[in-house]
Design an enzyme around this catalytic site. Structure first.
Site, PDB file in Angstrom:
ATOM      1  N   THR A 228       0.840  -1.201   0.000  1.00 27.02           N
ATOM      2  CA  THR A 228       0.000   0.000   0.000  1.00 27.02           C
ATOM      3  C   THR A 228       0.877   1.254   0.000  1.00 27.02           C
ATOM      4  O   THR A 228       1.975   1.222   0.561  1.00 27.02           O
ATOM      5  CB  THR A 228      -0.909  -0.026   1.251  1.00 27.02           C
ATOM      6  OG1 THR A 228      -1.748  -1.192   1.166  1.00 27.02           O
ATOM      7  CG2 THR A 228      -1.768   1.211   1.353  1.00 27.02           C
ATOM      8  N   GLY A 229       0.386   2.296  -0.636  1.00 27.16           N
ATOM      9  CA  GLY A 229       1.112   3.565  -0.627  1.00 27.16           C
ATOM     10  C   GLY A 229       1.490   4.008  -2.030  1.00 27.16           C
ATOM     11  O   GLY A 229       1.310   3.278  -3.011  1.00 27.16           O
TER      12      GLY A 229
ATOM     13  N   ALA B  59       7.581   1.698   2.694  1.00 28.22           N
ATOM     14  CA  ALA B  59       7.910   1.829   4.119  1.00 28.22           C
ATOM     15  C   ALA B  59       7.988   3.307   4.464  1.00 28.22           C
ATOM     16  O   ALA B  59       8.148   4.167   3.590  1.00 28.22           O
ATOM     17  CB  ALA B  59       9.236   1.139   4.425  1.00 28.22           C
ATOM     18  N   ASP B  60       7.886   3.581   5.751  1.00 27.58           N
ATOM     19  CA  ASP B  60       8.055   4.957   6.213  1.00 27.58           C
ATOM     20  C   ASP B  60       9.493   5.230   6.631  1.00 27.58           C
ATOM     21  O   ASP B  60       9.988   6.338   6.517  1.00 27.58           O
ATOM     22  CB  ASP B  60       7.096   5.237   7.380  1.00 27.58           C
ATOM     23  CG  ASP B  60       5.653   5.088   6.934  1.00 27.58           C
ATOM     24  OD1 ASP B  60       5.258   5.808   6.004  1.00 27.58           O
ATOM     25  OD2 ASP B  60       4.958   4.211   7.462  1.00 27.58           O
TER      26      ASP B  60
ATOM     27  N   GLU C 205      -0.588  -5.802   5.511  1.00 28.86           N
ATOM     28  CA  GLU C 205       0.715  -5.767   4.832  1.00 28.86           C
ATOM     29  C   GLU C 205       1.654  -6.780   5.466  1.00 28.86           C
ATOM     30  O   GLU C 205       2.297  -7.566   4.781  1.00 28.86           O
ATOM     31  CB  GLU C 205       1.327  -4.361   4.930  1.00 28.86           C
ATOM     32  CG  GLU C 205       0.659  -3.331   4.046  1.00 28.86           C
ATOM     33  CD  GLU C 205       1.206  -1.940   4.280  1.00 28.86           C
ATOM     34  OE1 GLU C 205       1.668  -1.645   5.404  1.00 28.86           O
ATOM     35  OE2 GLU C 205       1.181  -1.130   3.330  1.00 28.86           O
TER      36      GLU C 205
HETATM   37  O1  DER Z   1       1.539   2.314   5.225  1.00 24.69           O
HETATM   38  C1  DER Z   1       2.578   1.810   4.759  1.00 24.69           C
HETATM   39  O2  DER Z   1       3.301   1.025   5.397  1.00 24.69           O
HETATM   40  C2  DER Z   1       2.958   2.213   3.381  1.00 24.69           C
HETATM   41  O3  DER Z   1       3.814   1.293   2.825  1.00 24.69           O
HETATM   42  C3  DER Z   1       3.461   3.596   3.438  1.00 24.69           C
HETATM   43  O4  DER Z   1       3.882   3.996   4.665  1.00 24.69           O
HETATM   44  C4  DER Z   1       4.510   3.970   2.445  1.00 24.69           C
HETATM   45  O5  DER Z   1       3.855   4.930   1.711  1.00 24.69           O
HETATM   46  P1  DER Z   1       4.531   5.784   0.560  1.00 24.69           P
HETATM   47  O6  DER Z   1       5.161   4.792  -0.389  1.00 24.69           O
HETATM   48  O7  DER Z   1       3.367   6.512  -0.041  1.00 24.69           O
HETATM   49  O8  DER Z   1       5.530   6.676   1.234  1.00 24.69           O
END
Ligand code: DER
Length: 231
Positions: A28-29, A85-86, A111
């Site tokens: 996601t993201g 990831a953040d 996830e």
């Molecule tokens: O929620 C999550 O873990 C996502 O992977 C996210 O944090 C990463 O989002 P981004 O790719 O939009 O920075």
């Protein structure tokens, strides 16, 4: 966050690992979104690929680009998972090298389920996610009834819990699983594995955003290429 070019380069490079016949976990993201679009193009070119989404958002995008969907209980294996990831520990000497903080999108419960079920889990990121020590708040998904009891336990552990409030909705963010999220500020995290185990043991915690020892590689997009880290 980082530049979209960097995110696109990372996502598209990860999508190149997808082979004919693969079952792929879709994270996601915004960075993984580039991988999902690239996989959609591979499907349009005739590749036999099935995908397991990790959120409403990744399912919606997979449907939009016509990737056939499946679920964990309908497959024998997940060949590859791609996720963002953040924060990613990138210190070559750190014991926690490759450890992640995830959950910025509040999707980390499903996830982690899909990412760890996969034979191989690769992270896609831009350079702004790299760090030598994890220090962002750790998202903790909690049963709605448990948000105060878990917050009390986090307080007692020197973590500062904040119930994640929604932007265009009154009240808290509600996850795809119907739960709430506490963002827990522990400061610099010296031993993410230990903190992960402690958080998992708190009654009412559904899942936390520390992913320790699960990523196999990270593709780091830059404005002029892609770097890769193998763990
Ligand atoms: O929620 C999550 O873990 C996502 O992977 C996210 O944090 C990463 O989002 P981004 O790719 O939009 O920075």
């Amino acid at each position: 966050g980082g530049s979209d070019t960097a995110k696109r380069r990372a996502g598209e490079r990860a999508a190149e690992e997808v082979e004919d016949g693969f079952v792929v976990g879709l994270g996601t993201g915004s960075t993984t979104a580039h991988a999902i679009r690239a996989i959609g193009r591979a499907v349009a070119d005739g590749r036999d690929i099935r995908a397991i989404p990790t959120s409403f958002q990744s399912r919606q995008l997979a449907l939009e680009v016509s990737i056939p969907l499946t679920e964990l209980d309908a497959v024998d294996r997940v060949d590859l998972a791609i996720d963002g990831a953040d924060q990613v520990v990138d210190d070559p000497d750190a014991a926690a090298r490759g450890a992640l903080i995830k959950g910025g999108g509040a999707a980390h419960a499903r996830e982690k389920l899909v990412d760890t079920a996969a034979d191989r889990f690769v992270v896609v990121a831009d350079p702004s996610k790299l760090t030598d020590r994890l220090e962002r708040s750790v998202p903790v998904e909690v049963l709605p009834d448990a948000h105060t009891t878990v917050a009390d336990r986090i307080d007692a552990m020197e973590g500062e819990p904040t119930l994640r409030t929604a932007e265009r909705k009154d009240g808290p963010v509600v996850t795809d699983n119907g739960n709430l999220v506490l963002d827990c500020a522990f400061g610099r995290i010296g031993d993410p594995a230990a903190l992960a185990a402690t958080l998992s043991a708190i009654p009412g915690v559904v899942e936390h955003g520390l992913f320790v020892g699960v990523a196999d590689a990270t593709y780091i997009g830059t404005d002029d290429g892609v770097e890769v880290r193998h763990y």
